[in-house]
Design a protein around this motif. Structure first.
Motif, PDB file in Angstrom:
ATOM      1  N   LEU A 138       0.857  -1.183   0.000  1.00  0.00           N
ATOM      2  CA  LEU A 138       0.000   0.000   0.000  1.00  0.00           C
ATOM      3  C   LEU A 138       0.893   1.233   0.000  1.00  0.00           C
ATOM      4  N   THR A 139       0.469   2.250  -0.726  1.00  0.00           N
ATOM      5  CA  THR A 139       1.153   3.546  -0.700  1.00  0.00           C
ATOM      6  C   THR A 139       0.254   4.587  -0.059  1.00  0.00           C
ATOM      7  N   ILE A 140       0.819   5.292   0.921  1.00  0.00           N
ATOM      8  CA  ILE A 140       0.160   6.412   1.578  1.00  0.00           C
ATOM      9  C   ILE A 140       1.043   7.635   1.349  1.00  0.00           C
ATOM     10  N   LEU A 141       0.463   8.700   0.821  1.00  0.00           N
ATOM     11  CA  LEU A 141       1.236   9.871   0.404  1.00  0.00           C
ATOM     12  C   LEU A 141       0.741  11.134   1.098  1.00  0.00           C
ATOM     13  N   THR A 142       1.675  12.019   1.385  1.00  0.00           N
ATOM     14  CA  THR A 142       1.325  13.365   1.837  1.00  0.00           C
ATOM     15  C   THR A 142       1.671  14.349   0.724  1.00  0.00           C
ATOM     16  N   ILE A 143       0.738  15.214   0.398  1.00  0.00           N
ATOM     17  CA  ILE A 143       0.964  16.190  -0.669  1.00  0.00           C
ATOM     18  C   ILE A 143       1.930  17.272  -0.180  1.00  0.00           C
ATOM     19  N   SER A 144       3.063  17.369  -0.862  1.00  0.00           N
ATOM     20  CA  SER A 144       4.086  18.348  -0.477  1.00  0.00           C
ATOM     21  C   SER A 144       4.073  19.579  -1.371  1.00  0.00           C
ATOM     22  N   ASP A 145       3.463  19.453  -2.552  1.00  0.00           N
ATOM     23  CA  ASP A 145       3.374  20.597  -3.453  1.00  0.00           C
ATOM     24  C   ASP A 145       2.214  20.376  -4.424  1.00  0.00           C
ATOM     25  N   SER A 146       1.811  21.449  -5.092  1.00  0.00           N
ATOM     26  CA  SER A 146       0.685  21.374  -6.027  1.00  0.00           C
ATOM     27  C   SER A 146       1.097  21.908  -7.382  1.00  0.00           C
ATOM     28  N   LEU A 147       0.903  21.099  -8.424  1.00  0.00           N
ATOM     29  CA  LEU A 147       1.154  21.570  -9.776  1.00  0.00           C
ATOM     30  C   LEU A 147       0.042  22.488 -10.257  1.00  0.00           C
ATOM     31  N   VAL A 148      -1.076  22.466  -9.561  1.00  0.00           N
ATOM     32  CA  VAL A 148      -2.219  23.300  -9.941  1.00  0.00           C
ATOM     33  C   VAL A 148      -2.029  24.735  -9.446  1.00  0.00           C
ATOM     34  N   THR A 149      -1.660  24.866  -8.165  1.00  0.00           N
ATOM     35  CA  THR A 149      -1.570  26.198  -7.553  1.00  0.00           C
ATOM     36  C   THR A 149      -0.144  26.715  -7.429  1.00  0.00           C
ATOM     37  N   GLY A 150       0.824  25.817  -7.536  1.00  0.00           N
ATOM     38  CA  GLY A 150       2.211  26.219  -7.356  1.00  0.00           C
ATOM     39  C   GLY A 150       2.647  26.273  -5.905  1.00  0.00           C
ATOM     40  N   GLU A 151       1.749  25.950  -4.981  1.00  0.00           N
ATOM     41  CA  GLU A 151       2.112  25.947  -3.557  1.00  0.00           C
ATOM     42  C   GLU A 151       3.088  24.818  -3.260  1.00  0.00           C
ATOM     43  N   ARG A 152       3.889  25.027  -2.221  1.00  0.00           N
ATOM     44  CA  ARG A 152       4.902  24.037  -1.862  1.00  0.00           C
ATOM     45  C   ARG A 152       5.181  24.125  -0.366  1.00  0.00           C
ATOM     46  N   THR A 153       5.281  22.990   0.309  1.00  0.00           N
ATOM     47  CA  THR A 153       5.647  23.009   1.718  1.00  0.00           C
ATOM     48  C   THR A 153       7.155  23.148   1.847  1.00  0.00           C
ATOM     49  N   ALA A 154       7.588  23.849   2.876  1.00  0.00           N
ATOM     50  CA  ALA A 154       9.018  23.968   3.150  1.00  0.00           C
ATOM     51  C   ALA A 154       9.559  22.629   3.616  1.00  0.00           C
ATOM     52  N   PHE A 155      10.809  22.345   3.273  1.00  0.00           N
ATOM     53  CA  PHE A 155      11.402  21.058   3.620  1.00  0.00           C
ATOM     54  C   PHE A 155      11.315  20.780   5.116  1.00  0.00           C
ATOM     55  N   GLU A 156      11.581  21.812   5.937  1.00  0.00           N
ATOM     56  CA  GLU A 156      11.599  21.608   7.384  1.00  0.00           C
ATOM     57  C   GLU A 156      10.200  21.373   7.950  1.00  0.00           C
ATOM     58  N   ASP A 157       9.154  21.722   7.199  1.00  0.00           N
ATOM     59  CA  ASP A 157       7.777  21.500   7.653  1.00  0.00           C
ATOM     60  C   ASP A 157       7.271  20.096   7.346  1.00  0.00           C
ATOM     61  N   ARG A 158       7.978  19.381   6.500  1.00  0.00           N
ATOM     62  CA  ARG A 158       7.423  18.127   5.996  1.00  0.00           C
ATOM     63  C   ARG A 158       7.335  17.044   7.062  1.00  0.00           C
ATOM     64  N   GLU A 159       8.315  16.978   7.968  1.00  0.00           N
ATOM     65  CA  GLU A 159       8.273  15.921   8.973  1.00  0.00           C
ATOM     66  C   GLU A 159       7.017  16.018   9.827  1.00  0.00           C
ATOM     67  N   THR A 160       6.702  17.219  10.321  1.00  0.00           N
ATOM     68  CA  THR A 160       5.527  17.356  11.172  1.00  0.00           C
ATOM     69  C   THR A 160       4.243  17.118  10.387  1.00  0.00           C
ATOM     70  N   SER A 161       4.208  17.523   9.120  1.00  0.00           N
ATOM     71  CA  SER A 161       2.999  17.314   8.322  1.00  0.00           C
ATOM     72  C   SER A 161       2.842  15.865   7.890  1.00  0.00           C
ATOM     73  N   PHE A 162       3.886  15.050   8.047  1.00  0.00           N
ATOM     74  CA  PHE A 162       3.831  13.645   7.667  1.00  0.00           C
ATOM     75  C   PHE A 162       3.360  12.743   8.811  1.00  0.00           C
ATOM     76  N   GLU A 163       3.107  13.304   9.973  1.00  0.00           N
ATOM     77  CA  GLU A 163       2.797  12.469  11.138  1.00  0.00           C
ATOM     78  C   GLU A 163       1.524  11.650  10.956  1.00  0.00           C
ATOM     79  N   ASP A 164       0.465  12.243  10.388  1.00  0.00           N
ATOM     80  CA  ASP A 164      -0.791  11.506  10.195  1.00  0.00           C
ATOM     81  C   ASP A 164      -0.591  10.342   9.231  1.00  0.00           C
ATOM     82  N   MET A 165       0.180  10.572   8.168  1.00  0.00           N
ATOM     83  CA  MET A 165       0.464   9.512   7.205  1.00  0.00           C
ATOM     84  C   MET A 165       1.176   8.336   7.878  1.00  0.00           C
TER      85      MET A 165
END
Length: 233
Positions: free
Chosen positions: A197-224
Motif C-alpha cells: 500500500l502507498t500512503i502519500l502526503t501532498i508536499s506541493d501542487s502543480l495546480v496552484t504552485g504551492e509548496r511546503t518547506a522542507f523543514e515542515d514536511r516531517e511534522t505534516s507527515f505524522e498523520d500519514m
C-alpha cells in the motif's frame, strides 16, 4: 545478508514502512518506535527495526524512483521474507481539491515507466493496492478523523518534466497526484503475492504552485505515518 541490505536473518520484521529518504526512515524510527536499532547502512540507505504498540515494525529507506525501490523491495521479500510493504512518501497534487498536506491513498498506479512492458509486451498491466491494507487504512483514517483522498496516482520516471502542462492530461482522467515509486511497488507485490500500500502526503501542487518547506514536511507527515503504523500486521 543481501547485496544492498546488511541485516542478519531475523533482523527485519514482516511489515516494513518504505520512505524514499533514509533520513525520514531514521526520523520515523526515532519518533514512533521503541527499542529501535539500525540494521542497515549500506550506501547510506538506512533501515531500522523496533516496536510499535506491541508489534514489531521495520522502516527501510528506498531512494527515489522505481528502479531503486525495486532493489530494496526484491531483497526484502526474497531474502528477509517480508509480507507487508507500506510506502510512506510525498507527492505533487494534480487536482485543485487535493491540497498541500492532504493525504492520498493510492488505490492504483498509472505510470510512464517502461517497467511492465518488459513482462507484458503489447499489453498494460494495472498495478493495484492490497485491498486488505487499503480497507484498514481508510477505516483508521475515518475513525481518527484524518481527511484522506483515495484513487489513482501517477508513478513517473521524470521528476522534472520537459512540458510543465503534461500533468493536465493525467488530471483530466482523474489522476490525483504524482510520485515516483508506487507502480513498481504494487507490481512486485503482485508478482510475489505479498501485500502493498502507498500512503502519500501532498508536499506541493502543480495546480496552484504551492509548496511546503522542507523543514515542515516531517511534522505534516505524522498523520500519514500514524495510518501506516496502525494498519501494520
Amino acid at each position: 545478508m543481501s547485496v544492498h541490505i546488511n541485516a542478519e536473518k531475523g533482523d527485519i520484521a514482516e511489515t516494513v514502512l518504505l520512505p524514499g529518504d533514509p533520513l525520514r526512515a531514521k526520523w520515523i524510527a526515532e519518533s514512533f518506535l521503541t527499542d529501535a536499532f539500525c540494521y542497515n547502512d549500506v550506501r547510506g540507505m538506512l533501515g531500522f527495526t523496533g516496536w510499535y504498540h506491541g508489534r514489531r515494525i521495520s522502516v527501510q529507506g528506498t531512494g527515489m524512483g522505481i528502479p531503486s525501490t525495486l532493489i530494496y523491495c526484491h531483497e526484502l521479500i526474497k531474502d528477509y521474507n517480508v509480507k507487508n510493504l507500506i510506502r510512506v512518501g510525498s507527492a505533487g497534487s494534480y487536482q485543485k481539491k487535493v491540497k498541500i498536506r492532504d493525504i492520498v491513498i493510492a488505490m492504483a498506479a498509472s505510470t510512464n515507466s517502461g517497467l511492465n512492458n518488459l513482462d507484458f509486451p503489447n499489453a498494460s498491466f494495472a498495478p493495484t493496492a492490497s485491498f486488505d491494507l487499503f480497507m484498514k487504512a481508510t477505516q483508521y483514517a475515518h475513525t481518527h478523523q484524518i481527511r484522506i483522498t483515495a484513487g489513482n496516482v501517477l508513478s513517473t520516471d521524470q521528476f522534472y518534466e520537459h512540458n510543465p502542462d503534461t500533468y493536465k492530461l493525467w488530471a483530466k482522467f482523474g489522476v490525483l497526484c504524482v510520485e515516483m515509486e508506487t507502480a513498481g511497488l504494487y507490481t512486485i507485490a503482485a508478482k510475489n503475492n505479498v501485500k502493498a500500500l502507498t500512503i502519500l502526503t501532498i508536499s506541493d501542487s502543480l495546480v496552484t504552485g504551492e509548496r511546503t518547506a522542507f523543514e515542515d514536511r516531517e511534522t505534516s507527515f505524522e498523520d500519514m505515518v500514524a495510518i501506516a503504523l496502525n494498519i501494520s500486521e
